[in-house]
Write an enzyme that holds these catalytic residues in place. Structure first.
Site, PDB file in Angstrom:
ATOM      1  N   CYS A 107     -34.219  -7.625 -10.664  1.00 52.92           N
ATOM      2  CA  CYS A 107     -34.351  -7.967 -12.070  1.00 52.92           C
ATOM      3  C   CYS A 107     -33.149  -7.510 -12.900  1.00 52.92           C
ATOM      4  CB  CYS A 107     -35.677  -7.427 -12.581  1.00 52.92           C
ATOM      5  SG  CYS A 107     -36.373  -8.419 -13.893  1.00 52.92           S
ATOM      6  N   HIS A 160     -39.971  -8.398  -8.996  1.00 53.02           N
ATOM      7  CA  HIS A 160     -40.169  -6.952  -8.798  1.00 53.02           C
ATOM      8  C   HIS A 160     -40.969  -6.663  -7.532  1.00 53.02           C
ATOM      9  CE1 HIS A 160     -38.852  -5.190 -12.687  1.00 53.02           C
ATOM     10  NE2 HIS A 160     -39.054  -6.416 -13.111  1.00 53.02           N
ATOM     11  N   GLU A 191     -41.215  -4.017  -5.969  1.00 52.32           N
ATOM     12  CA  GLU A 191     -41.773  -2.654  -6.003  1.00 52.32           C
ATOM     13  C   GLU A 191     -43.114  -2.618  -6.738  1.00 52.32           C
ATOM     14  OE1 GLU A 191     -39.588  -3.827  -7.964  1.00 52.32           O
ATOM     15  OE2 GLU A 191     -39.686  -2.910  -9.953  1.00 52.32           O
TER      16      GLU A 191
HETATM   17  N1  GLN Z   1     -34.954  -8.853 -19.389  1.00 50.46           N
HETATM   18  C1  GLN Z   1     -34.467  -7.630 -18.817  1.00 50.46           C
HETATM   19  C2  GLN Z   1     -32.981  -7.472 -19.033  1.00 50.46           C
HETATM   20  O1  GLN Z   1     -32.345  -8.342 -19.533  1.00 50.46           O
HETATM   21  C3  GLN Z   1     -34.752  -7.585 -17.347  1.00 50.46           C
HETATM   22  C4  GLN Z   1     -36.237  -7.505 -17.131  1.00 50.46           C
HETATM   23  C5  GLN Z   1     -36.635  -6.644 -16.007  1.00 50.46           C
HETATM   24  O2  GLN Z   1     -35.846  -5.922 -15.374  1.00 50.46           O
HETATM   25  N2  GLN Z   1     -37.910  -6.638 -15.762  1.00 50.46           N
HETATM   26  O3  GLN Z   1     -32.453  -6.459 -18.706  1.00 50.46           O
END
Ligand code: GLN
Length: 196
Positions: free
Chosen positions: A79, A172, A174
């Site tokens: 992410c 994610h 995890e």
């Molecule tokens: N939207 C977040 C960002 O731009 C990322 C979201 C996440 O890690 N769950 O950093």
């Protein structure tokens, strides 16, 4: 078992540490650049990529991290971690400079406000049964370079990619209550160490 460092500046680092710990890896939380030399791979967790990028700069960790990754340090990014690794960030903050180590373009929050968070069963290369992808304000991969292998897609869009020892997911793993993807990464790391 490889030594896994989990970047512990911000975000969901504890969950990753617990997952790798449960798989028997030697896990250490990373807060200083000096620690990069003693690990086989680093986890870049989800969280807020703008904050994480700022903290890397504040603690003078950006260049040492980029150098270590370029020199072959393994990486499991999720992410916000994927956003940190990218060569191109769309809809990022103007001052948000990614590490540029994975030739992909990502759109921050690219799945839109209406579906800020969702789950989807993903077919992942190397896993025999579907894996629940938990997407939370996820980045969308809008371009993947030739050097980057796609290991899973959601609809047509890549959501898990890999370049050598660097793996990155838009979701994610995890938070899925399923250790198979962490395990797949560990296996790949140890196989490569055995056959460099
Ligand atoms: N939207 C977040 C960002 O731009 C990322 C979201 C996440 O890690 N769950 O950093």
């Amino acid at each position: 078992m490889p030594k896994i460092g989990v970047l512990a500046l911000q975000g969901a680092f504890r969950e990753h540490a617990e997952a790798f710990d449960a798989l028997g890896a030697d896990v250490v939380l990373i807060k200083h650049a000096e620690q990069f030399a003693s690990i086989d791979a680093i986890v870049l967790p989800g969280g807020e990529s703008t904050t994480q990028a700022k903290l890397l700069d504040t603690f003078a960790m950006r260049a040492p991290l980029a150098d270590a990754l370029a020199a072959g340090l393994g990486c499991f990014a999720t992410c916000a971690g994927l956003i940190l690794l990218a060569t191109e960030v769309l809809d990022g903050r103007a001052d948000q400079v990614p590490l540029g180590l994975l030739d992909v373009a990502v759109r921050r929050n690219g799945y839109g406000r209406q579906v800020m968070s969702f789950e989807s069963a993903l077919e992942i290369e190397g896993l025999h049964a579907p894996f629940t992808g938990v997407f939370i304000r996820a980045p969308r991969l809008v371009r993947v370079g030739d050097s980057v292998e796609v290991l899973a897609r959601h609809d047509t869009h890549p959501v898990l990619v890999r370049r050598g020892r660097i793996w990155a997911a838009g979701f994610h793993p995890e938070l899925a209550d399923d250790l198979r993807l962490h395990q797949l990464f560990l296996h790949a790391l140890t196989r490569e160490d055995a056959n460099p």
